[in-house]
Design a protein around this motif. Structure first.
Motif, short mmCIF file in Angstrom:
data_model
loop_
_atom_site.label_atom_id
_atom_site.label_comp_id
_atom_site.label_asym_id
_atom_site.label_seq_id
_atom_site.Cartn_x
_atom_site.Cartn_y
_atom_site.Cartn_z
N PHE A 1 -14.74 2.79 -10.36
CA PHE A 1 -13.63 2.07 -10.97
C PHE A 1 -13.27 2.80 -12.25
N ARG A 2 -11.98 3.07 -12.44
CA ARG A 2 -11.51 3.74 -13.65
C ARG A 2 -10.53 2.87 -14.42
N VAL B 1 -9.34 2.42 -8.32
CA VAL B 1 -10.62 2.48 -7.63
C VAL B 1 -10.59 3.73 -6.76
N GLY B 2 -11.77 4.26 -6.49
CA GLY B 2 -11.81 5.45 -5.67
C GLY B 2 -13.18 5.66 -5.07
N TYR C 1 -4.53 3.50 -7.06
CA TYR C 1 -4.19 2.81 -8.31
C TYR C 1 -3.92 1.34 -8.06
N LEU C 2 -4.64 0.49 -8.80
CA LEU C 2 -4.41 -0.95 -8.74
C LEU C 2 -3.27 -1.36 -9.67
N PHE D 1 0.83 -1.20 0.00
CA PHE D 1 0.00 0.00 0.00
C PHE D 1 0.86 1.26 0.00
N ALA D 2 2.01 1.22 0.63
CA ALA D 2 2.88 2.39 0.69
C ALA D 2 3.49 2.70 -0.68
N GLN D 3 3.70 1.68 -1.52
CA GLN D 3 4.31 1.87 -2.82
C GLN D 3 3.31 2.26 -3.89
N ALA D 4 2.04 2.04 -3.67
CA ALA D 4 1.02 2.32 -4.68
C ALA D 4 0.76 3.82 -4.78
#
Length: 165
Positions: free
Chosen positions: A76-77, A49-50, A42-43, A15-18
């Motif tokens: 979802f984008r 997703v947001g 960002y997936l 999660f920290a790198q995303a």
């Protein structure tokens, strides 16, 4: 115990790198006294997703305002290129919205509160500077699906500014 710590550490570091974004819809805030905040995660390079939260502070007597008093919109984008700076996207969203609608019962006009869910699509473009500042423009429509007490169409439009980290 060591395995649990390892798994938790891997999850936290992933999660920290995303890439993540925090945004505010500046057009809604300036034009209609509406606060629209968004968070996007960002997936991958081409999908995210947001969730967006809209709070309408405009008076009911205003000539131009959103029908919704509040709206929470998970989305979802999909991004159509791998460009970091300029990109175009398509979006699918589900907007949970509340508001009031004037209805007539037996010839008497009354206001009825509603809560409904809208399914919709949107499209837009986004620019992200090398420092992380971003601006995005998007537009789309959704349709309320669960009650006849709400307005049929739900707009999803905005000019967001924010920061990508």
């Amino acid at each position: 115990m060591k395995k649990i710590i390892l798994v938790v550490g891997i999850l936290i570091s992933s999660f920290a790198q995303a890439q993540q974004e925090l945004k505010v819809d500046i057009a809604d805030a300036l034009v209609m006294k509406t606060l629209d905040l968004s968070y996007e995660y960002y997936l991958s390079d081409q999908s995210s997703v947001g969730i967006a939260a809209l709070f309408n502070f405009e008076k009911k007597t205003a000539s131009f305002r959103y029908n919704e008093n509040q709206m929470f919109t998970p989305y979802f984008r999909h991004y159509f290129s791998n460009s970091r700076n300029w990109n175009y996207f398509g979006e699918v969203f589900m907007g949970i919205n509340t508001g009031e609608k004037e209805i007539t019962i037996d010839g008497v006009a009354t206001t009825k509160k509603y809560t409904d869910g809208a399914l919709g699509i949107a499209a837009g473009t986004k620019y992200v500077s090398n420092g992380g500042f971003l601006i995005e423009i998007f537009g789309g429509l959704g349709r309320n699906m669960f009650t006849s007490d709400s307005y049929a169409i739900v707009p999803r439009v905005g000019v967001n500014v924010g920061y990508q980290f």
